[in-house]
Design a protein around this motif. Structure first.
Motif, PDB file in Angstrom:
ATOM      1  N   ARG A   1       0.834  -1.196   0.000  1.00 36.53           N
ATOM      2  CA  ARG A   1       0.000   0.000   0.000  1.00 36.53           C
ATOM      3  C   ARG A   1       0.869   1.245   0.000  1.00 36.53           C
ATOM      4  N   TYR A   2       1.990   1.155   0.702  1.00 39.27           N
ATOM      5  CA  TYR A   2       2.944   2.266   0.681  1.00 39.27           C
ATOM      6  C   TYR A   2       3.423   2.502  -0.752  1.00 39.27           C
TER       7      TYR A   2
ATOM      8  N   GLY B   1       0.810   3.916  -3.002  1.00 38.32           N
ATOM      9  CA  GLY B   1       0.620   5.337  -2.711  1.00 38.32           C
ATOM     10  C   GLY B   1       1.731   6.174  -3.319  1.00 38.32           C
ATOM     11  N   GLU B   2       2.967   5.672  -3.173  1.00 40.76           N
ATOM     12  CA  GLU B   2       4.098   6.404  -3.733  1.00 40.76           C
ATOM     13  C   GLU B   2       3.995   6.478  -5.244  1.00 40.76           C
TER      14      GLU B   2
ATOM     15  N   LYS C   1       1.307   6.377  -7.051  1.00 45.01           N
ATOM     16  CA  LYS C   1       0.243   7.303  -7.416  1.00 45.01           C
ATOM     17  C   LYS C   1       0.747   8.745  -7.276  1.00 45.01           C
ATOM     18  N   GLN C   2       1.431   8.976  -6.154  1.00 45.72           N
ATOM     19  CA  GLN C   2       1.938  10.313  -5.884  1.00 45.72           C
ATOM     20  C   GLN C   2       2.952  10.721  -6.941  1.00 45.72           C
TER      21      GLN C   2
ATOM     22  N   GLN D   1       1.266  11.580 -10.118  1.00 42.33           N
ATOM     23  CA  GLN D   1       0.596  12.864 -10.044  1.00 42.33           C
ATOM     24  C   GLN D   1       1.603  14.001 -10.106  1.00 42.33           C
TER      25      GLN D   1
END
Lengths: 343, 196, 601
Positions: C439-440, C443-444, C446-447, C450
């Motif tokens: 999940r980390y 998230g990274e 995705k970040q 973006q």
């Protein structure tokens, strides 16, 4: 603050449980070795265990790792027992100590410790010893008839073998057959009392005992069937295809049931850290080891080939991993290689 | 003797031809390295590196300037540049500023006098407004370069850190047991959250 | 019962890779009937209880609302409305504790219940079959229905966005998470209503068959469904799948009951399937036929710290604490409170958070029951995770990549196909928190994407601006040149004209024209000044403001000077400007007061 993440429950499995079960599964084979060959295996096992734990603790201390935490995981114990099963039983004590130290130091900790070693530590040590001390590694095998009792064995191991030569034999059945078949026919070779109807005296029950231990591991799902089956399968297949002529080649029964075949198939090649990971990868990896064992045994100069076969395939494991990723749910094909070519 | 020389000559000719062919056939066009470097830079256009924007700095790096002059990119950018250019990563040059959490500029609108100074300073045209009219920052386009703060005569621009929302929040990297040893911990840039 | 055999068929079951068998712990909560929780005094309704855009409040603080009334309207696109679960007064619209791992507060509407539980006007549709699809979908949308299985996806979207003709309505009754029995109890007690809901969906989809996927550990529920099918004379196909986690994942269940895989990036509808949880079907029935929006749900409350574990019908918005207390939870004994099951749920940071549409379970385990994670050892690549993964990933490789933040490599190992079911972490002998790593890394990833997108946009804006500045410069240059040329030309003409005899006309005399213009301007200014003349009070206010600003600026300037700040020059400039303004304001004020004194009118 540490975030608590799902899942909130886990199975009861731990690394130490895995390792200790592995050790327990080695015991039938080790017992068979002791019963059919020599007390030397027992002494080896004790020496290797003590050395392994001591060296492990020392290095962990030097590397400022939590000593007890890593000692408890039992990985050093597995390495020690594998070496004890693989090294000649009547070799001098310092060979075992040296081998175990090499295994823990060079095989494991120089690469970063548990889980980081690209090669099987026990096989690294075995190969180093075989290359550095070929004489001791090939002549200190015990004969089947158990002529040396416990006391004598201790003397041989700790006071140097040259004084008491009883019970020493230079050649294992695999070695003997290969040497002899160039001069004799299969029938004449098999007259030697070290052979029996299937395989070789002593070696057959030992291999069956390792097989038993291996089946237990399979049953407990600690290893999967892929590596043992593909290893034994490729070894058998090559033996049938190339070496079916018993007057020129070592027969299939000897390949499967003597030497360290079963030990390699169920305990050494399946070492997860250094093996390939995906199921398909394991099949290729095991088949590779089986093929290399056959090739080295048949055309190489070494009597047994497990160590080199395993180490060579350890080299190939990352490559195999990259090309044998399973197809993920919903994907059209598996992602191969080092670059994602999908997008 | 003669055969050996001939063989070598023939081989030399073949390989020479191959190399020549390859150099023409696979000639790289332009200087793609500047584009690659520019892609790694954060495009904040803040000028803290001493260049007027990210692309000029990318050009300067390609010409041999140090890779550690970009505070908004921080360690992660330095690492990526080091990987790309195959050089040793260096710590961020403190002379050019320090790494901060991402920020966005906010104009306190009732204090704005409509001088347009910030509009002229904004490198990405993210401030909206006209002379004598109140100005406002288009937050989604603001790179947080803080170039607009200084020109403001009435000091009505604040740099505020961007806060986590449900959409942007994500789990931290777990710290494993073994990483309790200082030297094994990941570098701060690898895991900013842990340091925070 | 000869009818039964033709109505109910047993469907073939395929298999999924991997999977695990965690202890089920279902019997604790599945024996007692569903019990309603008494009306709480205050309800907090988060605006964002679903996937998609948050709802927009349509009520104001102090307003009275009736039960079932919309209090926040779905906000366009993928979104769902929020309704008042009971009648009462709106007391607040502000950030409130919210059930999310981050512990971030979220905007919510507070309702103080008046205890009357007074329904808004309801229009039941017993004859729903006579309504058009659009009417039915609108009703479902207006009812604020979201998937009640856990993800919370607005339900009407499933019926609007269909790519392929739908052949099968798949009812997800697997409920594979340990501990949770909300669906099990619902099926045992309200099977008929579930099937009535399924009939509505079948009608909406134009599908051929109803296929029910249910785990073999819920025989009572299966029997109840069969009986309901007989009563309703509804043909159903029952696929009883072996109990194995995570068979209840949508993609996994589809694989189990059809042997097909939802293609990457696709939806079940690509296979002609729409999958719906039993709870959602029940709610569709309540909404369509009885005009009851989604204002309550069945939530399992269980765990060793709960003395009356069971299933409770809870109004959305009830605080978790209230629910736990009602079920007799010893919050001191509980190690943590988990929303959802032990495999995929998360520890709730604050139990003041309200029950949401997706809260299918509250689990309050003791430390002994679900012990906190033990220290992890290094990965030994044993491959158990890979054997357990239901989507055939290589978790150990993904772990390496995630741990070292090698996002490209993680992507290469199809990190994004991970369903976070936790099977890998469950079997891991090294006890590595694999899911958290994934999940980390997700998230990274995705970040990073973006950020890359943002920086790309910034780059384009920067380049456009540079181009614009360049263009403006050139235009300015061009204008300057044109002016210079024009001036030169005019000069030349003037010279030529001076040489020529004057026409004598007034219009052509530049001096006179300029004088006339100046006079006109002066008059206009005087007029406008009179019009804009401000009252002294206004001027005073402006003066005060200017003074305050000037004072502030000068103190700041002094501070900056004292600190040797780099901003001194700018501040000084600002202060000077403000002083000027202040003085001019003062002058204007004085002038105005004087003129007022002299002018008594």
């Amino acid at each position: 603050m540490m975030t608590l993440s799902s899942p909130h429950t886990t199975g009861s499995n731990t690394v130490s449980r895995l390792m200790l079960t592995l050790c327990a599964a080695l015991i039938p084979g080790l017992l068979a070795l002791i019963v059919f060959f020599s007390w030397g295996y027992l002494i080896n096992a004790i020496l290797a265990t003590v050395t392994a734990l001591a060296v492990e603790a020392l290095i962990l201390k030097i590397r400022k790792r939590p000593v007890l935490f890593f000692l408890k995981d039992g990985s050093a114990l597995v390495t020690a027992l594998l070496l004890a099963c693989a090294l000649p039983p009547l070799a001098p004590w310092w060979l075992i100590v040296l081998g175990t130290t090499l295994a823990i130091l060079f095989g494991k900790h120089l690469f970063g410790g548990l889980g980081q070693n690209p090669f099987n530590p026990a096989m690294v040590a075995y190969a180093l010893l075989l290359v550095s001390l070929p004489l001791l590694m090939t002549t200190r095998w015990a004969a089947v008839d158990q002529s040396a009792d416990f006391g004598q064995t201790v003397t041989i191991i700790f006071q140097g073998g040259q004084t008491v030569l009883d019970g020493l034999t230079g050649a294992t059945p695999l070695d003997d057959y290969k040497q002899s078949i160039s001069r004799l026919t299969a029938e004449d070779v098999l007259v030697n009392p070290i052979y029996q109807t299937i395989g070789a005296v002593g070696w057959t029950p030992v291999n069956l005992a390792f097989l038993l231990g291996g089946l237990v591991l399979l049953g407990l799902r600690i290893i999967t069937w892929h590596i043992p089956v593909s290893l034994l399968g490729s070894l058998a297949l090559l033996s049938i295809l190339i070496g079916s002529d018993a007057d020129a080649f070592v027969p299939l029964s000897l390949h499967l049931l003597s030497g360290s075949t079963m030990l390699a198939a169920f305990f050494i090649a399946t070492d997860p850290v250094s093996a390939a990971t995906s199921n398909r990868g394991k099949l290729i990896y095991g088949a590779g080891i089986g093929a290399l064992i056959y090739i080295i045994r048949t055309w190489g100069n070494y009597p047994d080939a497990t160590a080199f076969a395993v180490l060579l395939m350890n080299f190939a494991a990352p490559l195999i991993d990259h090309y044998t990723r399973p197809r993920v749910y919903g994907h059209k094909a598996a992602v191969k290689g080092y670059k994602n070519e999908q997008d | 003797m003669i055969t050996a020389i001939l063989t070598l000559l023939v081989l030399a000719a073949i390989f020479g031809a191959l190399l020549g062919f390859a150099s023409i056939r696979f000639k790289p066009e332009g200087n793609p390295i500047v584009e690659d470097i520019n892609n790694i830079l954060p495009q904040t256009q803040c000028g803290q590196c001493g260049h007027p924007g990210c692309r000029p700095y990318a050009q300067a790096i390609a010409d041999g300037e140090d890779i550690n002059k970009c505070p908004p990119g921080g360690e992660a950018t330095i690492q990526a540049l080091a990987d790309l250019l195959d050089v040793e990563p260096k710590p961020l040059d403190a002379e050019h500023g320090e790494e901060k959490t991402p920020q966005v500029a906010i104009i306190r609108e009732d204090e704005c006098i409509g001088c347009t100074k910030c509009i002229q300073a904004c490198p990405v045209d993210a401030i909206l407004g006209a002379a004598k009219q109140m100005h406002t920052v288009i937050e989604s386009e603001c790179t947080g370069c803080d170039l607009c703060v200084e020109p403001c005569p009435v000091d009505c621009i604040d740099m505020v850190p961007i806060e986590d929302t449900l959409a942007t929040w994500h789990q931290n990297r777990p710290l494993s047991n073994i990483e309790l040893i200082a030297t094994d911990r990941p570098t701060p840039a690898v895991n900013k959250e842990d340091a925070a | 019962m000869t009818v039964a055999s033709s109505l109910i068929t047993r469907s073939r079951v395929w298999s999924i890779s991997g999977g695990i068998h965690p202890a089920e712990h279902k019997q604790e909560s599945n024996t007692a009937p569903i019990e309603a929780i008494p009306l709480p005094s205050t309800l907090w309704l988060p605006l964002n209880m679903h996937i998609g855009a948050p709802a927009t409040p349509v009520v104001s603080v102090g307003q009275m609302v009736r039960k079932g009334q919309i209090i926040a309207q779905s906000g366009g696109g993928i979104s769902a409305s929020v309704h008042a679960p009971t009648s009462g007064r709106i007391t607040a619209i502000e950030d409130h504790a919210y059930a999310h791992e981050s512990g971030l507060k979220q905007p919510a509407i507070a309702i103080e219940a008046d205890g009357l539980d007074d329904w808004r006007k309801q229009t039941p549709w017993e004859d729903w079959a006579s309504k058009t699809h659009e009417e039915l979908l609108q009703r479902i949308h207006d009812g604020g229905i979201t998937g009640l299985g856990g993800a919370g996806f607005p339900t009407d979207i499933k019926y609007r966005n269909r790519h392929a003709p739908i052949d099968t309505l798949l009812i997800n009754a697997a409920e594979c998470e340990p501990y949770i029995t909300a669906d099990d109890r619902l099926m045992r007690e309200r099977a008929e209503d579930i099937l009535r809901g399924a009939q509505i969906c079948l009608h909406l989809l134009g599908a051929r068959r109803i296929l029910i996927g249910i785990e073999d550990n819920k025989p009572e529920a299966a029997t109840a469904l069969e009986q309901a099918a007989e009563t309703l004379q509804q043909r159903i196909e029952l696929a009883v799948v072996p109990t194995k986690y995570p068979s209840g994942g949508e993609k996994q269940l589809i694989q189990l009951v059809t042997g097909k895989e939802v293609p990457k990036g696709g939806l079940p509808s690509d296979l002609g399937i729409v999958c719906q949880n039993v709870g959602t079907l029940y709610q569709i029935y309540r909404t369509v036929v009885h005009d009851e929006p989604l204002i309550s749900r069945i939530t399992t409350v269980t765990g060793a710290a709960v003395s009356n574990p069971g299933n409770y019908e809870v109004l959305i918005g009830t605080s978790m604490e209230t629910v736990l207390n009602h079920a007799g939870a010893h919050l001191k004994k509980a190690d943590r409170v988990i929303m959802g099951g032990p495999m995929m749920g998360f520890a709730v940071p604050d139990i003041a958070a309200p029950i949401m549409k997706s809260t299918n379970c509250l689990l309050a385990p003791t430390k002994k029951e679900l012990p906190p994670a033990i220290e992890d050892s290094p990965c030994i690549r044993c491959g158990l995770c890979e054997q357990a993964c239901p989507v055939d990933l290589l978790p150990q490789q993904m772990h390496w990549a995630s741990k070292h933040r090698e996002l490209e490599s993680a992507e290469l190992h199809s990190l994004e196909d991970c369903i976070e079911c936790g099977a890998c972490a469950y079997v891991c002998p090294s006890r590595i928190p694999l899911v958290q790593y994934f999940r980390y890394a997700k998230g990274e990833l995705k970040q990073e994407r973006q950020q890359h997108e943002e920086s790309e946009r910034a780059r384009i804006r920067f380049e456009n601006r540079q181009a614009r500045l360049e263009r403006e410069k050139q235009e300015k240059e061009a204008r300057r040149k044109a002016r210079a040329e024009a001036a030169a030309k005019a000069q030349a003409e003037k010279k030529a004209r001076e040489g020529a005899p004057s026409s004598g006309s007034n219009d052509d005399d530049p001096v006179k024209a300029a004088l006339a213009r100046a006079a006109a301007k002066k008059q206009a200014r005087a007029e406008s000044a009179a019009a804009v003349e401000q009252s002294p009070a206004e001027l005073k206010e402006a003066l005060d403001k200017a003074k305050a600003k000037f004072d502030k600026a000068s103190t700041r300037l002094q501070e900056a000077e004292a600190n040797g700040d780099a901003m001194v020059a700018a501040l000084k400039k600002a202060a000077d400007k403000l002083e000027e303004k202040y003085l001019s304001a003062e002058k204007a004020y004085q002038a105005a007061t004087q003129s007022q004194e002299t002018d008594p009118s």
